[in-house]
Scaffold this motif. Structure first.
Motif, PDB file in Angstrom:
ATOM      1  N   PRO A  39       0.801  -1.231   0.000  1.00 28.28           N
ATOM      2  CA  PRO A  39       0.000   0.000   0.000  1.00 28.28           C
ATOM      3  C   PRO A  39       0.833   1.280   0.000  1.00 28.28           C
ATOM      4  CG  PRO A  39      -0.909  -1.585   1.546  1.00 28.28           C
ATOM      5  CD  PRO A  39       0.421  -2.120   1.101  1.00 28.28           C
ATOM      6  N   LEU A  40       2.028   1.237   0.598  1.00 26.03           N
ATOM      7  CA  LEU A  40       2.891   2.417   0.623  1.00 26.03           C
ATOM      8  C   LEU A  40       3.330   2.790  -0.791  1.00 26.03           C
ATOM      9  CD1 LEU A  40       5.170   1.607   3.718  1.00 26.03           C
ATOM     10  CD2 LEU A  40       2.981   2.810   3.664  1.00 26.03           C
ATOM     11  N   PHE A  41       3.660   1.785  -1.583  1.00 29.18           N
ATOM     12  CA  PHE A  41       4.062   2.046  -2.965  1.00 29.18           C
ATOM     13  C   PHE A  41       2.869   2.499  -3.811  1.00 29.18           C
ATOM     14  CE2 PHE A  41       7.613  -0.576  -1.571  1.00 29.18           C
ATOM     15  CZ  PHE A  41       8.683   0.074  -2.156  1.00 29.18           C
ATOM     16  N   LEU A  42       1.723   1.889  -3.601  1.00 26.51           N
ATOM     17  CA  LEU A  42       0.526   2.300  -4.342  1.00 26.51           C
ATOM     18  C   LEU A  42       0.174   3.752  -4.042  1.00 26.51           C
ATOM     19  CD1 LEU A  42      -1.652  -0.909  -3.859  1.00 26.51           C
ATOM     20  CD2 LEU A  42      -0.624  -0.134  -6.005  1.00 26.51           C
ATOM     21  N   ASN A  43       0.327   4.150  -2.789  1.00 29.46           N
ATOM     22  CA  ASN A  43       0.014   5.530  -2.400  1.00 29.46           C
ATOM     23  C   ASN A  43       0.940   6.545  -3.049  1.00 29.46           C
ATOM     24  OD1 ASN A  43      -2.106   4.691  -0.787  1.00 29.46           O
ATOM     25  ND2 ASN A  43      -0.897   4.682   1.104  1.00 29.46           N
ATOM     26  N   GLU A  44       2.156   6.103  -3.431  1.00 27.73           N
ATOM     27  CA  GLU A  44       3.109   7.001  -4.093  1.00 27.73           C
ATOM     28  C   GLU A  44       3.084   6.851  -5.613  1.00 27.73           C
ATOM     29  OE1 GLU A  44       7.032   7.222  -2.597  1.00 27.73           O
ATOM     30  OE2 GLU A  44       6.399   7.855  -0.589  1.00 27.73           O
ATOM     31  N   GLY A  45       2.079   6.131  -6.115  1.00 26.08           N
ATOM     32  CA  GLY A  45       1.892   6.058  -7.566  1.00 26.08           C
ATOM     33  C   GLY A  45       2.716   5.014  -8.282  1.00 26.08           C
ATOM     34  N   TRP A  46       3.313   4.082  -7.552  1.00 27.12           N
ATOM     35  CA  TRP A  46       4.082   3.026  -8.191  1.00 27.12           C
ATOM     36  C   TRP A  46       3.148   1.982  -8.793  1.00 27.12           C
ATOM     37  CZ3 TRP A  46       9.585   1.531  -7.297  1.00 27.12           C
ATOM     38  CH2 TRP A  46      10.335   2.565  -6.721  1.00 27.12           C
ATOM     39  N   SER A  47       3.622   1.315  -9.828  1.00 24.34           N
ATOM     40  CA  SER A  47       2.968   0.109 -10.323  1.00 24.34           C
ATOM     41  C   SER A  47       3.479  -1.056  -9.480  1.00 24.34           C
ATOM     42  CB  SER A  47       3.295  -0.121 -11.796  1.00 24.34           C
ATOM     43  OG  SER A  47       2.780  -1.358 -12.235  1.00 24.34           O
ATOM     44  N   VAL A  48       2.557  -1.834  -8.914  1.00 22.50           N
ATOM     45  CA  VAL A  48       2.927  -2.909  -7.992  1.00 22.50           C
ATOM     46  C   VAL A  48       2.483  -4.250  -8.569  1.00 22.50           C
ATOM     47  CG1 VAL A  48       2.642  -3.856  -5.675  1.00 22.50           C
ATOM     48  CG2 VAL A  48       2.752  -1.373  -6.000  1.00 22.50           C
ATOM     49  N   GLU A  49       3.425  -5.192  -8.615  1.00 23.03           N
ATOM     50  CA  GLU A  49       3.130  -6.524  -9.148  1.00 23.03           C
ATOM     51  C   GLU A  49       3.565  -7.590  -8.144  1.00 23.03           C
ATOM     52  OE1 GLU A  49       3.608  -5.387 -13.870  1.00 23.03           O
ATOM     53  OE2 GLU A  49       5.262  -6.413 -12.841  1.00 23.03           O
ATOM     54  N   TYR A  50       2.914  -8.748  -8.230  1.00 26.72           N
ATOM     55  CA  TYR A  50       3.204  -9.834  -7.297  1.00 26.72           C
ATOM     56  C   TYR A  50       3.315 -11.134  -8.073  1.00 26.72           C
ATOM     57  CZ  TYR A  50       3.310 -11.908  -2.617  1.00 26.72           C
ATOM     58  OH  TYR A  50       3.716 -12.519  -1.452  1.00 26.72           O
ATOM     59  N   VAL A  51       4.354 -11.910  -7.783  1.00 25.98           N
ATOM     60  CA  VAL A  51       4.532 -13.221  -8.399  1.00 25.98           C
ATOM     61  C   VAL A  51       4.424 -14.277  -7.301  1.00 25.98           C
ATOM     62  CG1 VAL A  51       5.977 -14.686  -9.827  1.00 25.98           C
ATOM     63  CG2 VAL A  51       6.086 -12.202 -10.090  1.00 25.98           C
ATOM     64  N   GLY A  52       3.486 -15.212  -7.487  1.00 26.83           N
ATOM     65  CA  GLY A  52       3.276 -16.258  -6.491  1.00 26.83           C
ATOM     66  C   GLY A  52       2.790 -17.527  -7.144  1.00 26.83           C
ATOM     67  N   SER A  53       2.330 -18.439  -6.335  1.00 22.51           N
ATOM     68  CA  SER A  53       1.828 -19.704  -6.858  1.00 22.51           C
ATOM     69  C   SER A  53       0.396 -19.537  -7.355  1.00 22.51           C
ATOM     70  CB  SER A  53       1.890 -20.790  -5.781  1.00 22.51           C
ATOM     71  OG  SER A  53       1.043 -20.448  -4.692  1.00 22.51           O
ATOM     72  N   ASN A 111      -1.191  -6.255  -9.608  1.00 27.86           N
ATOM     73  CA  ASN A 111      -1.262  -7.280 -10.655  1.00 27.86           C
ATOM     74  C   ASN A 111      -0.592  -8.554 -10.151  1.00 27.86           C
ATOM     75  OD1 ASN A 111      -2.463  -5.561 -12.618  1.00 27.86           O
ATOM     76  ND2 ASN A 111      -0.477  -4.595 -12.929  1.00 27.86           N
ATOM     77  N   TYR A 112      -1.339  -9.665 -10.190  1.00 27.16           N
ATOM     78  CA  TYR A 112      -0.830 -10.945  -9.676  1.00 27.16           C
ATOM     79  C   TYR A 112      -0.497 -11.880 -10.823  1.00 27.16           C
ATOM     80  CZ  TYR A 112      -0.344 -15.040  -6.665  1.00 27.16           C
ATOM     81  OH  TYR A 112       0.144 -16.131  -6.000  1.00 27.16           O
ATOM     82  N   PHE A 113       0.719 -12.450 -10.778  1.00 23.71           N
ATOM     83  CA  PHE A 113       1.163 -13.371 -11.823  1.00 23.71           C
ATOM     84  C   PHE A 113       1.499 -14.723 -11.187  1.00 23.71           C
ATOM     85  CE2 PHE A 113       2.319  -9.103 -13.249  1.00 23.71           C
ATOM     86  CZ  PHE A 113       1.757  -9.075 -14.533  1.00 23.71           C
ATOM     87  N   PRO A 114       0.759 -15.789 -11.508  1.00 20.69           N
ATOM     88  CA  PRO A 114       1.079 -17.112 -10.972  1.00 20.69           C
ATOM     89  C   PRO A 114       2.147 -17.808 -11.800  1.00 20.69           C
ATOM     90  CG  PRO A 114      -0.948 -17.225 -12.244  1.00 20.69           C
ATOM     91  CD  PRO A 114      -0.507 -15.776 -12.280  1.00 20.69           C
ATOM     92  N   ILE A 115       3.018 -18.560 -11.130  1.00 22.55           N
ATOM     93  CA  ILE A 115       4.031 -19.361 -11.820  1.00 22.55           C
ATOM     94  C   ILE A 115       4.040 -20.771 -11.226  1.00 22.55           C
ATOM     95  CG2 ILE A 115       5.514 -17.373 -12.345  1.00 22.55           C
ATOM     96  CD1 ILE A 115       7.389 -18.437 -10.093  1.00 22.55           C
ATOM     97  N   SER A 116       4.704 -21.686 -11.916  1.00 24.24           N
ATOM     98  CA  SER A 116       4.865 -23.050 -11.435  1.00 24.24           C
ATOM     99  C   SER A 116       5.807 -23.062 -10.235  1.00 24.24           C
ATOM    100  CB  SER A 116       5.434 -23.930 -12.558  1.00 24.24           C
ATOM    101  OG  SER A 116       5.747 -25.218 -12.081  1.00 24.24           O
TER     102      SER A 116
END
Length: 356
Positions: free
Chosen positions: A23-37, A53-58
């Protein structure tokens, strides 16, 4: 646009620090992405943040014991590395922040291959297997305990202390009571076995319910698939897991029974909740929770009950000892000096993104 990528998963403890930072990065206007299962708890938790934005990987699990899956998982991990490499090359984040867990290893490797700087957070005194693999590829490692620097290259380590989710401090007792259907005339005991549950703790708690409910109202977070719908004891509420309502449930709780994962126990410390800690045994883990629990017991913040000695009688005895001495525990917790670890990690990530 400035872009930061996060990874970490397998249990809630490998996600909570990320949840505090995003949330701190979102509040400063950053694009935030997450890589998980594809199906881990990280996807469920991160899904509550619409702007991420959530990106699933193997993924494959890194085990310390013999299992038939050990023959399959290296191929899953290799596939995950390839997926992470392609994804990071396409998305071009300025920095990757990793909280650890088995899902993080392919992502860290993918970032390293793309020359994206990596910052790792280690919660426990001793680094976990995933972080031990990843640390050589990292630019910096943030630690919760100062002792961790003895096991890692000192030019990489940044002792920041415990990162506490700010929303936990916004809980409301009355909302917690309304959520659970509790009243004000009896203290509340919160039992947390971790996001994946703790079968032996659950069994001991349920065996001890007649004695415990004489003195407490009980909220029992028993883990996925471990509810027992046959129990209808007044003043006993069980849930698999609580997310949004957790700050209110913590606010109304007078003491906590918990495993000894670093993130959780430091959160209880910041909220001044007396603890009875039941760490994972060395047969179940690398022994990190035992070290965490002993450190807290030495500081006077908790009592420790080893799982080998856990039964309904020892549980009730431990609970009553902590509750009867709760003022002593709370007094020592008040004297603890909290560092602003959240801001320190936030600044380090931004500085690394600016000067990789």
């Amino acid at each position: 646009m400035k872009k930061v990528m996060f990874t970490g998963g397998g249990s809630a403890g490998h996600v909570t620090v990320n949840m505090a930072l995003m949330p701190l990065f979102l509040n400063e206007g950053w694009s935030v992405e997450y890589v998980g299962s594809a199906q881990g708890i990280e996807r469920e938790l991160v899904g509550s943040l619409d702007e991420v934005n959530y990106f699933p990987i193997s993924t494959g699990k890194l085990r310390r014991y013999l299992d038939i899956q050990n023959m399959k998982d290296p191929f899953k991990i290799a596939k995950g590395v390839y997926q992470a490499y392609r994804l990071i090359r396409k998305q071009k984040p300025q920095v990757l922040f990793s909280k650890g867990g088995f899902v993080s290893v392919p992502v860290v490797i993918g970032a390293w291959l793309n020359k994206v700087p990596v910052i790792i957070h280690e919660s426990d005194i001793t680094p976990g297997l995933a972080n031990r693999i990843s640390i050589p590829m990292a630019s910096a490692v943030c630690t919760t305990f100062p002792e961790t620097a003895e096991q890692i290259s000192k030019d990489k380590t940044h002792y920041v202390g415990a990162v506490i989710r700010q929303e936990l401090k916004q809980g409301n007792r009355d909302r917690g009571r309304n959520y659970c259907g509790f009243h004000k005339n009896k203290p509340v005991l919160l039992i947390m076995g971790g996001s994946l549950g703790a079968r032996k703790i659950n069994e001991a708690v349920r065996a001890a319910l007649p004695a415990l409910t004489e003195n407490f109202q009980i909220v029992h977070l028993c883990g996925k698939g471990q509810l027992d719908p046959s129990i209808g004891v007044p003043g006993y509420k069980q849930y698999e897991y609580i997310n949004e309502e957790l700050p209110d449930v913590l606010a109304m709780s007078d003491m906590v029974i918990s495993r000894a994962g670093s993130n959780s126990i430091f959160e209880f410390l910041s909220l001044q909740k007396p603890m009875l800690l039941i760490p994972l045994t060395k047969q179940q883990s690398r022994g990190d929770q035992i070290l965490n629990a002993r450190s807290f017991e030495k500081a006077g913040y908790c009592r420790v009950l080893e799982e080998d000695g856990l039964n309904d009688a020892s549980l009730v005895s431990g609970v009553m000892e902590v509750y009867n001495k709760r003022d002593e525990f709370i007094g020592r917790m008040r004297n603890n000096k909290h560092s602003d670890a959240l801001s320190a990690v936030f600044r380090l990530i931004k500085e690394t993104a600016k000067h990789p």
